[in-house]
Design a protein around this motif. Sequence first.
Motif, PDB file in Angstrom:
ATOM      1  N   VAL A  69      -4.061  -7.555   4.833  1.00  0.00           N
ATOM      2  CA  VAL A  69      -3.866  -6.499   3.687  1.00  0.00           C
ATOM      3  C   VAL A  69      -3.203  -5.080   4.547  1.00  0.00           C
ATOM      4  N   GLN A  70      -3.926  -4.784   5.696  1.00  0.00           N
ATOM      5  CA  GLN A  70      -3.499  -3.551   6.365  1.00  0.00           C
ATOM      6  C   GLN A  70      -2.077  -4.032   6.861  1.00  0.00           C
ATOM      7  N   GLN A  71      -1.885  -5.036   7.624  1.00  0.00           N
ATOM      8  CA  GLN A  71      -0.613  -5.555   8.100  1.00  0.00           C
ATOM      9  C   GLN A  71       0.394  -5.359   7.021  1.00  0.00           C
ATOM     10  N   THR A  72       0.440  -6.118   5.836  1.00  0.00           N
ATOM     11  CA  THR A  72       1.017  -6.101   4.859  1.00  0.00           C
ATOM     12  C   THR A  72       1.562  -4.759   4.289  1.00  0.00           C
ATOM     13  N   SER A  73       0.439  -3.907   4.167  1.00  0.00           N
ATOM     14  CA  SER A  73       0.652  -2.465   3.849  1.00  0.00           C
ATOM     15  C   SER A  73       1.582  -1.956   4.617  1.00  0.00           C
TER      16      SER A  73
ATOM     17  N   THR B 145      14.378   2.609   4.229  1.00  0.00           N
ATOM     18  CA  THR B 145      15.235   2.737   3.023  1.00  0.00           C
ATOM     19  C   THR B 145      15.241   3.777   2.134  1.00  0.00           C
ATOM     20  N   HIS B 146      14.171   4.783   2.777  1.00  0.00           N
ATOM     21  CA  HIS B 146      14.419   6.293   2.238  1.00  0.00           C
ATOM     22  C   HIS B 146      14.138   6.235   0.861  1.00  0.00           C
ATOM     23  N   ARG B 147      12.825   5.425   0.494  1.00  0.00           N
ATOM     24  CA  ARG B 147      12.434   5.378  -0.860  1.00  0.00           C
ATOM     25  C   ARG B 147      10.974   6.159  -1.031  1.00  0.00           C
ATOM     26  N   THR B 148      10.886   6.197  -2.243  1.00  0.00           N
ATOM     27  CA  THR B 148       9.382   7.080  -2.478  1.00  0.00           C
ATOM     28  C   THR B 148       8.356   6.188  -2.287  1.00  0.00           C
ATOM     29  N   ILE B 149       7.049   6.713  -1.625  1.00  0.00           N
ATOM     30  CA  ILE B 149       6.156   6.112  -1.529  1.00  0.00           C
ATOM     31  C   ILE B 149       5.155   6.511  -2.198  1.00  0.00           C
ATOM     32  N   HIS B 150       4.345   5.573  -3.031  1.00  0.00           N
ATOM     33  CA  HIS B 150       3.080   5.906  -3.971  1.00  0.00           C
ATOM     34  C   HIS B 150       1.805   6.124  -2.908  1.00  0.00           C
ATOM     35  N   PRO B 151       1.373   7.172  -3.386  1.00  0.00           N
ATOM     36  CA  PRO B 151      -0.052   7.580  -2.584  1.00  0.00           C
ATOM     37  C   PRO B 151      -1.084   6.588  -2.379  1.00  0.00           C
ATOM     38  N   ARG B 152      -1.082   5.405  -3.530  1.00  0.00           N
ATOM     39  CA  ARG B 152      -2.252   4.571  -3.463  1.00  0.00           C
ATOM     40  C   ARG B 152      -1.847   3.400  -2.389  1.00  0.00           C
ATOM     41  N   ALA B 153      -0.577   3.227  -1.899  1.00  0.00           N
ATOM     42  CA  ALA B 153       0.006   2.179  -0.924  1.00  0.00           C
ATOM     43  C   ALA B 153      -0.725   2.801   0.424  1.00  0.00           C
ATOM     44  N   ILE B 154      -0.669   4.160   0.589  1.00  0.00           N
ATOM     45  CA  ILE B 154      -1.164   4.458   1.797  1.00  0.00           C
ATOM     46  C   ILE B 154      -2.942   4.547   1.870  1.00  0.00           C
ATOM     47  N   LEU B 155      -3.360   4.622   0.798  1.00  0.00           N
ATOM     48  CA  LEU B 155      -4.995   4.520   0.471  1.00  0.00           C
ATOM     49  C   LEU B 155      -5.310   3.101   0.813  1.00  0.00           C
ATOM     50  N   THR B 156      -4.494   2.179   0.261  1.00  0.00           N
ATOM     51  CA  THR B 156      -4.594   0.709   0.574  1.00  0.00           C
ATOM     52  C   THR B 156      -4.946   0.255   1.856  1.00  0.00           C
ATOM     53  N   ARG B 157      -3.831   1.075   2.480  1.00  0.00           N
ATOM     54  CA  ARG B 157      -3.479   0.755   4.018  1.00  0.00           C
ATOM     55  C   ARG B 157      -4.759   1.178   4.696  1.00  0.00           C
ATOM     56  N   ASN B 158      -5.249   2.343   4.641  1.00  0.00           N
ATOM     57  CA  ASN B 158      -6.323   3.073   5.342  1.00  0.00           C
ATOM     58  C   ASN B 158      -7.706   2.408   4.949  1.00  0.00           C
ATOM     59  N   TRP B 159      -7.952   2.085   3.776  1.00  0.00           N
ATOM     60  CA  TRP B 159      -9.005   1.080   3.387  1.00  0.00           C
ATOM     61  C   TRP B 159      -9.165   0.028   4.043  1.00  0.00           C
ATOM     62  N   ALA B 160      -7.997  -0.684   4.058  1.00  0.00           N
ATOM     63  CA  ALA B 160      -8.130  -2.139   4.720  1.00  0.00           C
ATOM     64  C   ALA B 160      -8.109  -2.212   6.321  1.00  0.00           C
ATOM     65  N   LEU B 161      -7.802  -0.837   6.866  1.00  0.00           N
ATOM     66  CA  LEU B 161      -7.772  -0.781   8.233  1.00  0.00           C
ATOM     67  C   LEU B 161      -9.184  -0.415   8.449  1.00  0.00           C
ATOM     68  N   HIS B 162      -9.807   0.463   7.689  1.00  0.00           N
ATOM     69  CA  HIS B 162     -11.343   0.632   8.036  1.00  0.00           C
ATOM     70  C   HIS B 162     -11.971  -0.530   7.941  1.00  0.00           C
ATOM     71  N   LEU B 163     -11.734  -1.358   6.773  1.00  0.00           N
ATOM     72  CA  LEU B 163     -12.582  -2.511   6.734  1.00  0.00           C
ATOM     73  C   LEU B 163     -12.212  -3.842   8.179  1.00  0.00           C
ATOM     74  N   SER B 164     -11.200  -3.703   8.315  1.00  0.00           N
ATOM     75  CA  SER B 164     -10.932  -4.756   9.414  1.00  0.00           C
ATOM     76  C   SER B 164     -11.243  -4.183  10.918  1.00  0.00           C
ATOM     77  N   LYS B 165     -11.481  -2.887  10.956  1.00  0.00           N
ATOM     78  CA  LYS B 165     -12.063  -2.517  12.242  1.00  0.00           C
ATOM     79  C   LYS B 165     -13.695  -2.463  12.320  1.00  0.00           C
ATOM     80  N   GLN B 166     -14.130  -2.357  10.837  1.00  0.00           N
ATOM     81  CA  GLN B 166     -15.567  -2.873  10.811  1.00  0.00           C
ATOM     82  C   GLN B 166     -15.685  -4.277  11.199  1.00  0.00           C
ATOM     83  N   GLN B 167     -15.306  -5.195  10.742  1.00  0.00           N
ATOM     84  CA  GLN B 167     -15.256  -6.501  10.976  1.00  0.00           C
ATOM     85  C   GLN B 167     -15.190  -6.825  12.347  1.00  0.00           C
ATOM     86  N   LEU B 168     -14.234  -6.226  13.100  1.00  0.00           N
ATOM     87  CA  LEU B 168     -13.952  -6.327  14.476  1.00  0.00           C
ATOM     88  C   LEU B 168     -15.255  -5.854  15.244  1.00  0.00           C
ATOM     89  N   SER B 169     -15.759  -4.569  14.703  1.00  0.00           N
ATOM     90  CA  SER B 169     -16.747  -4.170  15.742  1.00  0.00           C
ATOM     91  C   SER B 169     -18.217  -5.148  15.586  1.00  0.00           C
TER      92      SER B 169
END
Length: 198
Positions: A154-158, A168-192
Amino acid sequence: MRERVITWLKDNVSDHRLQHILGVEQLCIELAHCHQVDPQKAAQAGLMHDLAKFFPRAKLLEMAKKEMAEIDPVCATNPHLLHADASAMVARDTFNIQDEEILNAIRNHTLGNPQMSDLSCIVFVADALEPNRGQTPELEAMRQVSWQNLYKSVQQTSEYSLKYLIQTHRTIHPRAILTRNWALHLSKQQLSLVNKKP
């Protein structure tokens, strides 16, 4: 049910889009088996994730206004982002899908959502990684990760989507960034946790 949905899709999306949808459905089933998620639910969410993809902007806004308390400014100016919510409405109202987990997986397939279920994660990832999306080395590497670690995927896809939007100079929805940060946190947790195992 599946044949009824496909017949409906043939009347409402392009042939190219239908091939994408069938690719997502198949990858959802495979990822569901891999990650111990109900494959029937995954198949239904995958098959119905883009029901409203070709709805006109005005129709997407009209449908959203009926269901949402308010439409956020990014979606108001980029109504195509509402096709995920609209697709869930069509799944519910036309095909009588009442399972909230399936409906949420359809709603979350474009922008993701922090705290989303594994089913939602699978549809989110499958939408980006199904075979019709291409065979580049980057996509192939991401597909390998999708079998091993769902949150990392999910992190990589985000990040893949965010990179495209920036280039492509498009608008980024804030939820896309929140999703990436959430998935990054969980994948780091799993790795630890993996690294702590004796």
